[in-house]
Design a protein around this motif. Sequence first.
Motif, mmCIF file in Angstrom:
data_model
loop_
_atom_site.group_PDB
_atom_site.id
_atom_site.type_symbol
_atom_site.label_atom_id
_atom_site.label_comp_id
_atom_site.label_asym_id
_atom_site.label_seq_id
_atom_site.Cartn_x
_atom_site.Cartn_y
_atom_site.Cartn_z
ATOM 1 N N SER A 141 1.194 -1.140 -0.588
ATOM 2 C CA SER A 141 0.481 -0.133 -0.154
ATOM 3 C C SER A 141 0.823 1.589 -0.322
ATOM 4 O O SER A 141 0.250 2.055 -1.222
ATOM 5 N N ARG A 153 -5.457 -4.265 -3.831
ATOM 6 C CA ARG A 153 -6.670 -4.920 -3.205
ATOM 7 C C ARG A 153 -6.836 -4.670 -1.428
ATOM 8 O O ARG A 153 -8.507 -3.585 -1.424
ATOM 9 N N GLY A 154 -6.351 -4.404 -0.225
ATOM 10 C CA GLY A 154 -6.685 -5.144 0.220
ATOM 11 C C GLY A 154 -5.435 -4.360 1.017
ATOM 12 O O GLY A 154 -4.435 -3.737 0.317
ATOM 13 N N ASP A 181 -14.662 -7.574 2.802
ATOM 14 C CA ASP A 181 -13.943 -7.070 2.018
ATOM 15 C C ASP A 181 -13.381 -5.685 2.410
ATOM 16 O O ASP A 181 -12.653 -4.857 1.617
#
Length: 238
Positions: A141, A153-154, A181
């Motif tokens: 990230s 995605r996460g 999610d």
Amino acid sequence: MMERKIGFLAPGAQIYVPEAFLDLRERANTFAIAHGENISPTTQMLLLALLQGQALEDRNLTELADALRVSIMSISRTLDELEALQLAKAHHVGRQHRLHMLLGGRELWIKVRDRLQSPLRKVRVVSTAHGDKIGPLAGESALARYTMLSEPRGETRALLGASWKHVEQTIQLRPATPFDDDRVAIQTWTYDPQVLAQNGIVDRLSLYLTIRNDPDERMAQAALRDCAEVASARSSLR
């Protein structure tokens, strides 16, 4: 005992024999560091702060402790460690012990880079909608924010290992399932990533250290290029 003229011996420190002579020898305990031994987390944090342009030179113990959010005792040990590594020398102004580095920039980086280690110790994947309350962005990230890599995605976040239990209970984190999610990967570090973080993202050199041995060569190479950009931008590693 000296007032009563009673002889005594403290090996390596003092000896007093009243009938013959007086020999008081004080020898400070040296901070021995074996060749190739890793640098302690607080010392590494201070070095990374210097390499990334923080003005810590000539600050006293209290100022350094405040800047790095650690105890004065930890900073005192760090200065001893830097002296043992011949990266700094003792510098006193009155009764204040101040930081005085012997190396900087490229020379400092070359001297310490093989001793620096990844602050990452463990990764836990949890389910939470409050990732921003955990700590700065880390891992892929953070790398996506510093480079051209696409966002994962996460999210990945980082925090001091000693803070894990408190954060887990305060935010009420639970282990994530493959179907969640709101999965967040939480890295626990040996030092507080928030201290060197910038704009909610872990600092670039700490990030590089966590990724440089990643089996994903794409990430490792991106981290290496970004580390080189730090050198170019700040002239701190050249």
